[in-house]
Scaffold this active site. Structure first.
Site, PDB file in Angstrom:
ATOM      1  N   GLU A 101      -7.721   4.192  10.021  1.00 16.89           N
ATOM      2  CA  GLU A 101      -7.253   3.946   8.663  1.00 16.89           C
ATOM      3  C   GLU A 101      -8.270   3.173   7.836  1.00 16.89           C
ATOM      4  OE1 GLU A 101      -4.083   0.621   9.607  1.00 16.89           O
ATOM      5  OE2 GLU A 101      -5.293   0.240   7.860  1.00 16.89           O
ATOM      6  N   GLN A 155      -3.797   3.603   1.470  1.00 16.83           N
ATOM      7  CA  GLN A 155      -4.134   3.534   2.892  1.00 16.83           C
ATOM      8  C   GLN A 155      -4.333   4.965   3.389  1.00 16.83           C
ATOM      9  OE1 GLN A 155      -0.944   2.534   5.718  1.00 16.83           O
ATOM     10  NE2 GLN A 155      -2.380   1.248   6.851  1.00 16.83           N
ATOM     11  N   HIS A 178       0.827  -1.212   0.000  1.00 18.16           N
ATOM     12  CA  HIS A 178       0.000   0.000   0.000  1.00 18.16           C
ATOM     13  C   HIS A 178       0.854   1.252   0.000  1.00 18.16           C
ATOM     14  CE1 HIS A 178       0.544  -0.746   4.445  1.00 18.16           C
ATOM     15  NE2 HIS A 178       0.634   0.572   4.494  1.00 18.16           N
TER      16      HIS A 178
HETATM   17  C1  V0V Z   1       9.206  12.264   9.477  1.00 17.16           C
HETATM   18  N1  V0V Z   1      10.157  12.416   8.549  1.00 17.16           N
HETATM   19  C2  V0V Z   1       9.754  11.852   7.406  1.00 17.16           C
HETATM   20  C3  V0V Z   1       8.474  11.325   7.684  1.00 17.16           C
HETATM   21  N2  V0V Z   1       8.175  11.579   8.976  1.00 17.16           N
HETATM   22  N3  V0V Z   1      10.329  11.733   6.211  1.00 17.16           N
HETATM   23  C4  V0V Z   1       9.645  11.088   5.262  1.00 17.16           C
HETATM   24  N4  V0V Z   1       8.401  10.564   5.446  1.00 17.16           N
HETATM   25  C5  V0V Z   1       7.797  10.668   6.637  1.00 17.16           C
HETATM   26  N5  V0V Z   1       6.592  10.148   6.819  1.00 17.16           N
HETATM   27  C6  V0V Z   1      11.433  13.093   8.706  1.00 17.16           C
HETATM   28  C7  V0V Z   1      11.310  14.379   9.473  1.00 17.16           C
HETATM   29  O1  V0V Z   1      10.939  15.415   8.611  1.00 17.16           O
HETATM   30  C8  V0V Z   1      12.705  14.552  10.021  1.00 17.16           C
HETATM   31  O2  V0V Z   1      13.526  15.126   9.040  1.00 17.16           O
HETATM   32  C9  V0V Z   1      13.172  13.118  10.253  1.00 17.16           C
HETATM   33  O3  V0V Z   1      12.276  12.286   9.503  1.00 17.16           O
HETATM   34  C10 V0V Z   1      13.116  12.667  11.702  1.00 17.16           C
HETATM   35  O4  V0V Z   1      12.022  13.242  12.245  1.00 17.16           O
HETATM   36  P1  V0V Z   1      11.816  13.311  13.831  1.00 17.16           P
HETATM   37  O5  V0V Z   1      11.179  14.618  14.145  1.00 17.16           O
HETATM   38  O6  V0V Z   1      13.043  12.889  14.541  1.00 17.16           O
HETATM   39  O7  V0V Z   1      10.822  12.192  14.044  1.00 17.16           O
HETATM   40  P2  V0V Z   1       9.270  12.221  13.933  1.00 17.16           P
HETATM   41  O8  V0V Z   1       8.714  12.416  15.310  1.00 17.16           O
HETATM   42  O9  V0V Z   1       8.811  13.104  12.829  1.00 17.16           O
HETATM   43  O10 V0V Z   1       8.974  10.719  13.555  1.00 17.16           O
HETATM   44  C11 V0V Z   1       9.352  10.199  12.333  1.00 17.16           C
HETATM   45  C12 V0V Z   1       9.202   8.692  12.426  1.00 17.16           C
HETATM   46  C13 V0V Z   1       7.763   8.401  12.895  1.00 17.16           C
HETATM   47  C14 V0V Z   1       9.458   8.145  11.021  1.00 17.16           C
HETATM   48  C15 V0V Z   1      10.213   8.130  13.417  1.00 17.16           C
HETATM   49  O11 V0V Z   1       6.823   8.947  11.973  1.00 17.16           O
HETATM   50  C16 V0V Z   1       7.472   6.949  13.079  1.00 17.16           C
HETATM   51  O12 V0V Z   1       7.762   6.361  14.132  1.00 17.16           O
HETATM   52  N6  V0V Z   1       6.882   6.306  12.048  1.00 17.16           N
HETATM   53  C17 V0V Z   1       6.565   4.879  12.083  1.00 17.16           C
HETATM   54  C18 V0V Z   1       5.159   4.603  12.451  1.00 17.16           C
HETATM   55  C19 V0V Z   1       4.150   5.278  11.568  1.00 17.16           C
HETATM   56  O13 V0V Z   1       4.489   6.069  10.692  1.00 17.16           O
HETATM   57  N7  V0V Z   1       2.861   4.991  11.844  1.00 17.16           N
HETATM   58  C20 V0V Z   1       1.737   5.560  11.091  1.00 17.16           C
HETATM   59  C21 V0V Z   1       1.335   4.635  10.025  1.00 17.16           C
HETATM   60  P3  V0V Z   1      14.425  16.390   9.317  1.00 17.16           P
HETATM   61  O14 V0V Z   1      13.478  17.460   9.774  1.00 17.16           O
HETATM   62  O15 V0V Z   1      15.384  15.929  10.374  1.00 17.16           O
HETATM   63  O16 V0V Z   1      15.087  16.676   8.009  1.00 17.16           O
HETATM   64  S1  V0V Z   1       0.700   3.122  10.695  1.00 17.16           S
HETATM   65  C22 V0V Z   1       0.568   2.031   9.379  1.00 17.16           C
HETATM   66  O17 V0V Z   1       0.953   2.415   8.231  1.00 17.16           O
HETATM   67  C23 V0V Z   1       0.076   0.763   9.656  1.00 17.16           C
HETATM   68  C24 V0V Z   1      -0.368   0.364  11.003  1.00 17.16           C
HETATM   69  C25 V0V Z   1      -0.028  -0.253   8.571  1.00 17.16           C
HETATM   70  O18 V0V Z   1       0.141   0.047   7.416  1.00 17.16           O
HETATM   71  O19 V0V Z   1      -0.278  -1.438   8.914  1.00 17.16           O
HETATM   72 CO    CO Z   2       0.959   1.579   6.316  1.00 17.54          CO
END
Ligand code: V0V
Ligand code: CO
Length: 150
Positions: free
Chosen positions: A51, A64, A15
């Site tokens: 979602e 998604q 997705h």
């Molecule tokens: C943050 N950053 C991204 C981003 N989110 N870059 C690309 N795509 C994204 N979605 C960048 C952000 O701009 C920062 O860049 C850098 O990553 C680190 O950011 P941070 O402030 O240290 O961290 P956060 O608090 O923004 O968190 C980023 C992470 C967080 C990726 C660690 O979003 C996470 O834990 N994601 C995993 C879980 C998730 O996304 N769940 C929702 C979907 P700069 O500013 O340093 O350049 S759940 C799902 O899809 C499910 C359940 C499923 O499909 O089954």
């Molecule tokens: Co997902």
């Protein structure tokens, strides 16, 4: 497992995750304008998201739609920073533990030490987007593979 099979561990796109601020409006757009049908909806409390999965075509990957359910959800933070938009790409794998190990060996940080619960009982992990070209990549082991595993 032969080398080729390990090298080709990404089986497809499961997705594309899209962060939305208004779940109902996003559903109306995708169902109305694009004619998608919602195949599955759930709330994932651990991830803090509501979602919906909307498959593209017959058995194709899904869109998604993701709306935050709380302020500390990754999706809430993303939308606050960037506004709504493409949030992640999810690849299908047969074995999320093996795929995570392989990615770590290649120098990619994985966000979780162990897989967590994803959509519909799948098991998921995510790359650190800074290690994958600024793209948040999810790897998904769908529940069929999990059940079929010995
Ligand atoms: C943050 N950053 C991204 C981003 N989110 N870059 C690309 N795509 C994204 N979605 C960048 C952000 O701009 C920062 O860049 C850098 O990553 C680190 O950011 P941070 O402030 O240290 O961290 P956060 O608090 O923004 O968190 C980023 C992470 C967080 C990726 C660690 O979003 C996470 O834990 N994601 C995993 C879980 C998730 O996304 N769940 C929702 C979907 P700069 O500013 O340093 O350049 S759940 C799902 O899809 C499910 C359940 C499923 O499909 O089954
Ligand atoms: Co997902």
């Amino acid at each position: 497992m032969p080398e080729e099979a390990i090298a080709g561990f990404v089986l497809g796109i499961d997705h594309i995750g899209v962060a939305v601020s208004d779940f109902e409006a996003a559903m109306a757009l995708h169902q109305g304008a694009f004619g998608f049908a919602s195949a599955h909806e759930e709330v994932n409390d651990e991830q803090g998201v509501r979602e919906a999965m909307l498959p593209i075509g017959d058995g194709g990957p899904s869109i998604q739609l993701l709306a935050a359910t709380r302020d500390d959800s990754p999706v809430a933070k993303f939308v606050a920073r960037n506004g709504p938009g493409v949030h992640h790409i999810a690849y299908t794998v047969a074995d999320v533990v093996a795929a995570s190990a392989r990615l770590r060996e290649a120098g990619v940080r994985m966000l979780y030490d162990e897989p967590r619960l994803g959509t519909a009982g799948s098991r998921v992990n995510f790359t650190h987007p800074k290690d994958t070209g600024g793209v948040l990549i999810e790897i998904v082991q769908p529940v069929q593979q999990a059940e079929g595993a010995t």
